[in-house]
Design a protein around this motif. Structure first.
Motif, PDB file in Angstrom:
ATOM      1  N   ARG A  26       0.835  -1.210   0.000  1.00  0.00           N
ATOM      2  CA  ARG A  26       0.000   0.000   0.000  1.00  0.00           C
ATOM      3  C   ARG A  26       0.872   1.264   0.000  1.00  0.00           C
ATOM      4  NH1 ARG A  26      -2.702  -3.095   3.879  1.00  0.00           N
ATOM      5  NH2 ARG A  26      -1.899  -1.775   5.563  1.00  0.00           N
ATOM      6  N   PHE A  27       1.957   1.219   0.763  1.00  0.00           N
ATOM      7  CA  PHE A  27       2.854   2.379   0.778  1.00  0.00           C
ATOM      8  C   PHE A  27       3.494   2.570  -0.595  1.00  0.00           C
ATOM      9  CE2 PHE A  27       6.767   4.718   1.427  1.00  0.00           C
ATOM     10  CZ  PHE A  27       6.395   5.708   2.316  1.00  0.00           C
ATOM     11  N   SER A  28       3.865   1.476  -1.248  1.00  0.00           N
ATOM     12  CA  SER A  28       4.485   1.590  -2.574  1.00  0.00           C
ATOM     13  C   SER A  28       3.524   2.213  -3.583  1.00  0.00           C
ATOM     14  CB  SER A  28       4.967   0.222  -3.066  1.00  0.00           C
ATOM     15  OG  SER A  28       3.884  -0.624  -3.417  1.00  0.00           O
ATOM     16  N   ASP A  29       2.229   1.923  -3.447  1.00  0.00           N
ATOM     17  CA  ASP A  29       1.239   2.555  -4.334  1.00  0.00           C
ATOM     18  C   ASP A  29       1.235   4.069  -4.135  1.00  0.00           C
ATOM     19  OD1 ASP A  29       0.463   0.123  -5.378  1.00  0.00           O
ATOM     20  OD2 ASP A  29      -1.222  -0.130  -3.987  1.00  0.00           O
ATOM     21  N   SER A  30       1.304   4.494  -2.882  1.00  0.00           N
ATOM     22  CA  SER A  30       1.347   5.938  -2.597  1.00  0.00           C
ATOM     23  C   SER A  30       2.642   6.557  -3.120  1.00  0.00           C
ATOM     24  CB  SER A  30       1.232   6.184  -1.086  1.00  0.00           C
ATOM     25  OG  SER A  30       0.017   5.678  -0.590  1.00  0.00           O
ATOM     26  N   TYR A  31       3.742   5.845  -2.937  1.00  0.00           N
ATOM     27  CA  TYR A  31       5.045   6.306  -3.424  1.00  0.00           C
ATOM     28  C   TYR A  31       5.007   6.509  -4.936  1.00  0.00           C
ATOM     29  CZ  TYR A  31      10.123   6.057  -4.385  1.00  0.00           C
ATOM     30  OH  TYR A  31      11.412   6.312  -4.815  1.00  0.00           O
ATOM     31  N   LEU A  32       4.467   5.531  -5.650  1.00  0.00           N
ATOM     32  CA  LEU A  32       4.398   5.629  -7.106  1.00  0.00           C
ATOM     33  C   LEU A  32       3.447   6.732  -7.549  1.00  0.00           C
ATOM     34  CD1 LEU A  32       4.402   1.858  -8.106  1.00  0.00           C
ATOM     35  CD2 LEU A  32       6.237   3.520  -8.465  1.00  0.00           C
ATOM     36  N   GLU A  33       2.367   6.915  -6.828  1.00  0.00           N
ATOM     37  CA  GLU A  33       1.425   7.986  -7.178  1.00  0.00           C
ATOM     38  C   GLU A  33       2.117   9.342  -7.105  1.00  0.00           C
ATOM     39  OE1 GLU A  33      -2.949   9.806  -5.862  1.00  0.00           O
ATOM     40  OE2 GLU A  33      -2.182   7.971  -4.916  1.00  0.00           O
ATOM     41  N   VAL A  34       2.955   9.520  -6.089  1.00  0.00           N
ATOM     42  CA  VAL A  34       3.705  10.773  -5.958  1.00  0.00           C
ATOM     43  C   VAL A  34       4.740  10.893  -7.062  1.00  0.00           C
ATOM     44  CG1 VAL A  34       5.384  12.015  -4.527  1.00  0.00           C
ATOM     45  CG2 VAL A  34       3.356  10.988  -3.474  1.00  0.00           C
ATOM     46  N   MET A  35       5.547   9.860  -7.238  1.00  0.00           N
ATOM     47  CA  MET A  35       6.674   9.932  -8.160  1.00  0.00           C
ATOM     48  C   MET A  35       6.250  10.036  -9.623  1.00  0.00           C
ATOM     49  SD  MET A  35       9.290  10.021  -6.204  1.00  0.00           S
ATOM     50  CE  MET A  35      10.699   9.650  -7.258  1.00  0.00           C
ATOM     51  N   GLU A  36       5.071   9.513  -9.938  1.00  0.00           N
ATOM     52  CA  GLU A  36       4.607   9.520 -11.324  1.00  0.00           C
ATOM     53  C   GLU A  36       3.700  10.710 -11.636  1.00  0.00           C
ATOM     54  OE1 GLU A  36       2.857   5.648 -11.585  1.00  0.00           O
ATOM     55  OE2 GLU A  36       4.739   4.715 -12.256  1.00  0.00           O
ATOM     56  N   SER A  37       3.508  11.592 -10.667  1.00  0.00           N
ATOM     57  CA  SER A  37       2.629  12.740 -10.882  1.00  0.00           C
ATOM     58  C   SER A  37       3.185  13.662 -11.960  1.00  0.00           C
ATOM     59  CB  SER A  37       2.481  13.547  -9.581  1.00  0.00           C
ATOM     60  OG  SER A  37       1.875  12.786  -8.579  1.00  0.00           O
ATOM     61  N   ALA A  38       2.324  14.058 -12.898  1.00  0.00           N
ATOM     62  CA  ALA A  38       2.689  15.075 -13.888  1.00  0.00           C
ATOM     63  C   ALA A  38       2.405  16.429 -13.267  1.00  0.00           C
ATOM     64  CB  ALA A  38       1.893  14.864 -15.170  1.00  0.00           C
ATOM     65  N   ASP A  39       3.286  16.838 -12.375  1.00  0.00           N
ATOM     66  CA  ASP A  39       3.046  17.985 -11.514  1.00  0.00           C
ATOM     67  C   ASP A  39       4.327  18.813 -11.438  1.00  0.00           C
ATOM     68  OD1 ASP A  39       1.192  18.945  -8.946  1.00  0.00           O
ATOM     69  OD2 ASP A  39       3.350  19.189  -8.613  1.00  0.00           O
ATOM     70  N   LYS A  40       4.204  20.124 -11.611  1.00  0.00           N
ATOM     71  CA  LYS A  40       5.373  20.996 -11.632  1.00  0.00           C
ATOM     72  C   LYS A  40       6.172  20.920 -10.333  1.00  0.00           C
ATOM     73  CE  LYS A  40       3.306  24.470 -14.724  1.00  0.00           C
ATOM     74  NZ  LYS A  40       2.881  25.893 -14.838  1.00  0.00           N
ATOM     75  N   TYR A  41       5.480  20.855  -9.201  1.00  0.00           N
ATOM     76  CA  TYR A  41       6.189  20.830  -7.914  1.00  0.00           C
ATOM     77  C   TYR A  41       6.934  19.510  -7.718  1.00  0.00           C
ATOM     78  CZ  TYR A  41       4.031  25.226  -6.570  1.00  0.00           C
ATOM     79  OH  TYR A  41       3.663  26.548  -6.521  1.00  0.00           O
ATOM     80  N   ILE A  42       6.332  18.429  -8.160  1.00  0.00           N
ATOM     81  CA  ILE A  42       7.039  17.140  -8.089  1.00  0.00           C
ATOM     82  C   ILE A  42       8.245  17.161  -9.020  1.00  0.00           C
ATOM     83  CG2 ILE A  42       6.856  14.652  -8.470  1.00  0.00           C
ATOM     84  CD1 ILE A  42       5.288  15.669  -6.044  1.00  0.00           C
ATOM     85  N   TYR A  43       8.071  17.746 -10.203  1.00  0.00           N
ATOM     86  CA  TYR A  43       9.183  17.855 -11.148  1.00  0.00           C
ATOM     87  C   TYR A  43      10.380  18.555 -10.495  1.00  0.00           C
ATOM     88  CZ  TYR A  43       6.055  16.705 -15.099  1.00  0.00           C
ATOM     89  OH  TYR A  43       5.193  16.095 -15.974  1.00  0.00           O
TER      90      TYR A  43
END
Length: 561
Positions: free
Chosen positions: A313-330
């Motif tokens: 479940r944590f890995s799903d959250s991790y991937l959701e963050v890392m794969e976000s097409a989001d300027k701040y994540i970039y």
């Protein structure tokens, strides 16, 4: 007959002390790479060291391995592997002697002296550690000989590399000094004798000694081989499976392999698991990841199947963050220490934290301010762990913002980052390209921007060229003083593809615009470079105006919300 290796776990006092049966003298052979550790390496090592000291002064702090080979020509031990840490600990010990010697007990004075040179002779020939011939004079004259390290108190932390040029040993001695000053300014002030006891008795290395150089180098290659048979991750998996019956083992393995495949498709399984560990403990790990997690599961009375389900479940959250097409994540991905923001945001997703968007913006502002200010990991580490704890408690985003704000104010980080951002030499900072990309993302309203990788195909272009010859047309608009002031400032820089950069070269402004524009029928894709095309001239005033505009936009992004 195959040589028998001598492998021992040794603390610093046994490594540096006189031994009648073994001459404990060391040197860096001339074929080794030079001493290269920098401010960041120093900060990480000392922060970990003091964390271990604070957590438990009676437990050993393992510092890795040292591979030695006996040099038959002079009786010293050549350091084949481990010289960066070995050299740093020697500088550290010399620093303690230089600043704290009069505060030491007689016993500790003898220990420190003997770690630097032979107890019976303090000449350069009997130094406990000698570096390579090329750097010998820098090291000996500034660190160990004469009266020890002579610090100039007028040199500030952000001036060290500028004022102490071409001497990495002395630079790092200054970084150690400033780390100590930050430490002992705290209310719990350091007991130097207690710390020396810890340093010399509890800091340990695995010392591997060979009589043959080629054999020692083979050992070094084996130790540094990424294909070692059992990693901590493998050990964790094995231990979790051990307690299960045959059918549950199949279920566990299938789940583990599924997570591994899903994460490793674009990221690194070990990085994700490290974030999960940081989420679980909200503090600096004191043991290997497998030992830490197994201890946690034992304390929480969590069985192996429950553990793997939580990791999933944590890995799903991790991937959701890392794969976000989001300027701040970039832009967060450009940071050096990704473990902290990935853990915080993954934990926030995992726990359905209500103010995720504002949290994300504040993290970007906080970590970028620290990066641009030249702060080390020591400054952000504890605050990051505190935020993880607050996320787990579902604390308000305002409380987290106050934590960040207090940390920035304590170290005057905002003031320092703004000074560096507005300086004349932005081009020479390691964050230069990242910051230009931040401006690129946030200078338009496009929310569907693609990630800009920090690869070699994108260069930083100087619009006013780096080299302006005496007969250059640029001399018409720029004095030498203006060239010195403006060439490397942020107003004169823009991202450009490698091909466009080669085309632009040191041309006049009109020719540069032609290269930026549609030469070869390919226009630059960078918005901030396209802005240059609207200019008819490039003058000192234009650079200053552009600098002000870029700095203003970046300050908006790097301001706490």
């Amino acid at each position: 007959m195959e040589e028998k290796l001598l492998v021992e776990l040794k603390n610093l006092i046994s490594i540096f002390s006189s031994d009648p049966n073994n001459e404990n003298f060391y040197q860096v052979p001339n074929y080794q790479r030079p001493y290269s550790w920098n401010k960041e390496n120093i900060s990480e090592l000392l922060d970990d060291l003091f964390t271990a000291y604070g957590n438990s002064r009676t437990e050993e702090y393992f510092c890795g391995s040292i591979v030695l080979v006996e040099n038959k020509s002079d009786g010293r031990n050549d350091i084949i592997d481990g010289q960066q840490r070995f050299t740093t600990f020697t500088i550290f010990i010399c620093f303690i002697k230089s600043l704290f010697f009069n505060q030491l007990t007689n016993k500790n004075k003898d220990i420190i002296n003997e770690a630097i040179h032979d107890r019976y002779e303090d000449s350069k020939f009997r130094l406990r550690f000698r570096t390579d011939d090329k750097n010998e004079n820098d090291y000996e004259q500034s660190i160990v000989l004469k009266d020890g390290i002579q610090f100039d108190d007028s040199i500030k932390e952000n001036q060290i590399e500028k004022k102490v040029k071409n001497n990495r040993y002395l630079q790092n001695a200054y970084y150690i000094k400033y780390f100590f000053e930050n430490l002992i300014s705290r209310p719990e002030n350091l007991d130097i004798n207690d710390f020396v006891d810890f340093l010399m008795n509890q800091v340990v290395f695995t010392v591997i000694k060979s009589k043959d150089t080629s054999n020692a180098i083979r050992i070094f290659n084996v130790l540094n081989d990424r294909g070692m048979p059992l990693s901590p991750i493998d050990i964790l998996k094995s231990n979790l499976m051990t307690s299960l019956d045959v059918e549950d083992r199949k279920t566990f393995k299938a789940k583990w392999d599924s997570i591994n495949e899903k994460v490793n498709h674009r990221f690194d399984f070990e990085d994700m698991l490290q974030s999960y560990l940081y989420y679980k403990i909200a503090s600096n790990p004191r043991k290997r990841i497998d030992e830490e997690l197994l201890d946690i599961y034992k304390k929480e009375n969590v069985d192996s199947l429950s553990a793997i389900n939580e990791i999933s479940r944590f890995s799903d959250s991790y991937l959701e963050v890392m794969e976000s097409a989001d300027k701040y994540i970039y832009i967060l991905k450009y940071l050096r220490h990704t473990i902290y923001w990935t853990t915080i945001l993954s934990a926030a997703k995992y726990l359905n934290y209500s103010d995720f968007e504002q949290l994300k913006k504040n993290l970007a502002a906080y970590y970028f301010q620290n990066w641009l200010a030249g702060a080390t990991i020591a400054r952000i580490k504890q605050t990051s762990f505190n935020i993880i704890s607050e996320i787990k408690k579902k604390s308000s985003v305002k409380k987290i913002r106050d934590l960040l704000k207090n940390n920035l104010e304590k170290y005057k980080t905002t003031q320092d980052y703004r000074t560096n951002l507005e300086s004349e030499n932005v081009y020479h900072f390691n964050w230069c390209k990242s910051v230009l990309f931040v401006y690129e993302y946030f200078s338009t309203d496009n929310d569907n921007a693609n990630f800009l990788p920090l690869d070699k195909n994108i260069w930083i272009e100087h619009i006013l060229p780096e080299t302006v010859n005496s007969d250059s047309p640029w001399r018409k608009d720029f004095s030498q003083e203006e060239i010195d002031e403006l060439t490397h400032c942020i107003g004169n820089l823009t991202p450009l593809s490698l091909r466009k950069n080669i085309q632009a070269q040191n041309y006049s402004f009109d020719k540069k615009k032609e290269a930026y524009g549609k030469k070869d029928n390919i226009a630059t894709s960078f918005y901030m470079t396209q802005q240059i095309l609207a200019e008819t001239t490039w003058t000192p005033e234009k650079i200053r105006l552009r600098k002000a505009a870029v700095v203003s936009k970046l300050n908006e992004v790097f301001e706490l919300q």
